[in-house]
Design an enzyme around this catalytic site. Structure first.
Site, short mmCIF file in Angstrom:
data_model
loop_
_atom_site.label_atom_id
_atom_site.label_comp_id
_atom_site.label_asym_id
_atom_site.label_seq_id
_atom_site.Cartn_x
_atom_site.Cartn_y
_atom_site.Cartn_z
N GLU A 265 0.84 -1.22 0.00
CA GLU A 265 0.00 0.00 0.00
C GLU A 265 0.87 1.26 0.00
OE1 GLU A 265 -3.04 -0.41 -0.74
OE2 GLU A 265 -3.24 -2.54 -0.25
N GLU A 294 -0.52 -0.47 -9.80
CA GLU A 294 -0.04 -1.73 -9.21
C GLU A 294 1.45 -1.93 -9.51
OE1 GLU A 294 -1.60 -3.32 -6.99
OE2 GLU A 294 -3.62 -2.53 -7.25
#
Lengths: 498, 498
Positions: A265, A294
């Site tokens: 994250e 991502e």
């Protein structure tokens, strides 16, 4: 008087959308982290109201002419890129009626809320009923978007997350992966069978994990003056670029889940915190796409986070957090972080088996959206594909099967492929970085401060670029080529068979 | 086809406002409890954008005709009361231009954010500069509202919190108080000089205080499935009626502040959680006024929370939370809770000296809004009035002086009087309750479950009534008379001189 009056009006409108979107993002973060159970219906209604309002603003009748006039104005390159993104968002928004946008938001809130308890109770039947609305609306949306864009239904949904990506291209990329990955996993398992790995001995107090996670996120460049780290059922990065909210979750018998989840994250968070500030609120300042997003979380979690150098950085911090133990010796930490073992849960998967989780979900959701299968078909397909790809028996275990992810309950069809595309891009960025700075592979590289150079490169080539270029252009400018999955394979072979 | 089409449209519009207001309330709660420092500017901009949007919705040109048409429709009594409130809100909103509403929100967010550090640093000069914008906008607002309503400027601002209340009426009520309260305080101080009070011995771990506060809030009827208790610099009750957010703050050397603060906010919270559900989102479901709101917080904090019966309920819980000690004997707990001692901080004040803090603020803010004094005059006036009312020297201590409250930085001029009006109403409600149920005064009444009867009465007479009646009508229906301050005086004399 400005020479670009129409453009200026569009930019001002986007700033308004940005401010109102901030409130929605915070309400969503709160929903996942703090909201009491009985607040769910009101929150769902509030978020749906906002979705409808933002949709009205996105589809104001005056926008068509305003965009056309702005296209004739003397804009600089960045403004022109912004206008391209404005037109793209405007086109997509105009395909969808307000009623569908509001219904989509409501159905997602409802399903997501019920899903938490249903997942916990392994209640597939309850979920299936609850999920029907979300799927019905997603299919309507896919239908409308695909007619407008003359692409397949699923392609129309991927396009929301990864503009330009198609099912055909994914079939090619994932088809190739399916050829070489399973034998590679077997070879690595054999290779690793020789290693002795000392398991860490718990328990690991949640408060100490939290302190460690915060320390690592800080080391990885996350600015806690402009963001937070909290707890949620399913980890995510939310909030606004000026106030980024990361979440993780703690299990006292295992610190790796929260730690590596936080590292993941933090990659998302650094991207958000470093989007171009002068254009904040404009579409051109947004993250390029979810595959690129991502690629940042996985550059952090996989490329950096499971490197030998990171294990050296981490080892003393683990001992400090939980007390010395043999498992915290650097070589052993690296073995723990790179241990390949097929498991049921995607977010806990190692670097090698992770793509199998993604391919499985991609194949199921694509068939679901194209109308080739129905909700009732999911469990059998899930079991079949888990057996084929990872040799795991998942029958009857819905909780750790199709109920494990938040994406489907919240209607995010087309998102899953972005994880493996991101892993491929992350390997591609690292290949460039290693060319520029070969010492990055040395055990003490990160301890000695090479992290800053990694971040400088990412900031310059990815974060600060926002949506200025298409994904393909961004990749060429950063690495000299469009997506090339060979880097991912080379990286895995180098790391896991060396 | 509905027989009340115009009314139905108005009601639907109010529901939209309610949903969007929910997002603003949550963002505001987050701002006070979780938001990192660097998120302040974006949050301020987002809240100001929402304020402008809600204002546009409140002043839509179509509303005038819609309200007029609805007034001709066959409405029932409740709908008619709702329409009365809709017209009132609409009239007030239409007096203010959108630019002022947006500027007011931005200035309040900015000033409030800076105030936290300035208060901490005792920085009056910095605050004064920062506060100028808030005051300038409040004066403009007062000016516009007073012209429209043909009342004085300050009266126009009180009216936002306590409809119908005026400075003249406050002068009468507070003038009377200023006569009898100072001699009463002296008499009580003499009376209490005889008592031996055992001081609790700390420290009191914040986590144990938090658990105790939650337990007490639960005992007092707060529903944690539909609300939370968190920490903020300045305690408040926020959120939405479906998801009520209480806050408090912990000092490890003193548990009374967090405990009694929580009892106070729980009173607000129970009112919010028990507003009429079937009309949620409509103005008629809203809390009647801020004096009535404070009558609930003070019924909890003062009438119940400092009663002999509550001390009996609390004593064993204190021992459970912090370990047994002599101070936790019930009679001593009651002495602690009713100890009268002039102090610098309003929210920590005892029941007798509290009105002095309110009168001081009322006199200063009224003069400030009427333009009789300027910001630079505040410190000297504060010192003078603290000396006159409570014989305390506050020179140079801005932090515990005019910088202590969040109200002025956030532009809430006209709110302070509601605390003492609320204390008066709370005494009036308790007088009725004691007539109905004389045993409430017995030491073990609350332990034996009489709390439920108190709540039933409040729910029936206050909470469930929302804004159906004017404040005066509500008071008559609940207690047979309009505000009668004699009950407050009688209560104080009975409790503190017995």
């Amino acid at each position: 008087m400005s020479a670009t009056p129409a453009y200026d009006l569009l930019a001002a409108g986007n700033l308004r959308l940005h401010h109102l979107g901030h409130l929605g993002a915070m309400a969503h973060w709160d929903q996942e982290t703090h909201m009491p159970t009985r607040g769910a219906a009101a929150r769902g209604a509030a978020l749906a109201e906002l979705a409808a309002l933002l949709h009205r603003m996105h589809t104001e009748p005056a926008l068509r002419e305003r965009i056309e006039r702005a296209e004739q104005e003397p804009l600089d390159d960045l403004q022109r890129a912004n206008l391209r993104e404005i037109r793209r968002e405007w086109q997509i928004a105009n395909v969808l009626p307000e009623s569908l946008v509001q219904a989509r938001s409501l159905a997602a809130s409802r399903c997501e809320h019920a899903w938490r308890a249903q997942r916990h109770a392994n209640d597939w039947e309850g979920f299936a009923e609850n999920f029907a609305d979300v799927l019905r609306i997603a299919r309507q949306e896919a239908d409308l978007l695909s007619q407008h864009q003359s692409v397949s239904k699923y392609d129309a949904l991927i396009d929301r997350f990864e503009p330009g990506m198609t099912g055909a291209e994914l079939d090619r990329l994932f088809g190739d992966l399916k050829q070489w990955l399973p034998p590679l996993i077997l070879r690595v398992r054999e290779h690793q069978a020789r290693d002795t790995v000392v398991a860490p001995v718990g328990p690991f107090a949640a408060s100490r994990q939290a302190a460690l996670c915060e320390r690592i996120a800080r080391l990885l460049g996350f600015d806690f003056e402009a963001g937070r780290l909290d707890v949620s059922t399913h980890p995510f990065t939310g909030g606004a670029p000026e106030d980024v909210r990361l979440t993780t979750r703690y299990r006292e018998d295992d610190f790796q889940q929260s730690l590596m989840g936080t590292v993941h994250e933090t990659g998302h968070g650094c991207y958000e915190q470093n989007r171009p500030r002068e254009l904040l609120g404009q579409p051109v300042s947004q993250a390029r796409s979810m595959a690129i997003h991502e690629s940042q979380s996985l550059a952090f979690e996989m490329q950096i986070g499971r490197s030998f150098a990171f294990a050296h950085l981490l080892a003393p911090l683990l001992a400090e957090a939980f007390g010395s133990q043999p498992a915290f010796e650097a070589t052993n930490v690296h073995r723990l972080l790179t241990r390949v073992r097929a498991g049921l849960i995607r977010v806990d998967a190692d670097e090698l088996t992770y793509p199998a989780h993604v391919i499985l979900r991609y194949e199921i959701e694509r068939a679901l959206i194209e109308g080739e299968i129905e909700i009732a078909d999911i469990p059998a397909l899930w079991d079949e594909k888990m057996m084929a790809l990872l040799s795991l028996d998942t029958r009857g275990n819905f909780r750790d099967g199709p109920l494990q992810d938040v994406h489907w309950p919240s209607g995010m069809f087309g998102y899953f492929p972005c994880y493996t595309l991101g892993a491929m891009y992350a390997a591609q960025w690292t290949a460039v970085l290693l060319d520029l700075r070969p010492t990055l592979h040395e055990p003490l590289a990160l301890v000695h401060g090479d992290l800053a150079q990694v971040f400088d490169w990412l900031r310059e080539n990815i974060w600060s670029q926002g949506s200025r270029w298409t994904t393909a252009e961004l990749a060429i400018r950063a690495s000299g080529e469009t997506l090339n999955p060979a880097h991912f394979r080379a990286h895995l072979e180098r790391r896991y068979l060396a």
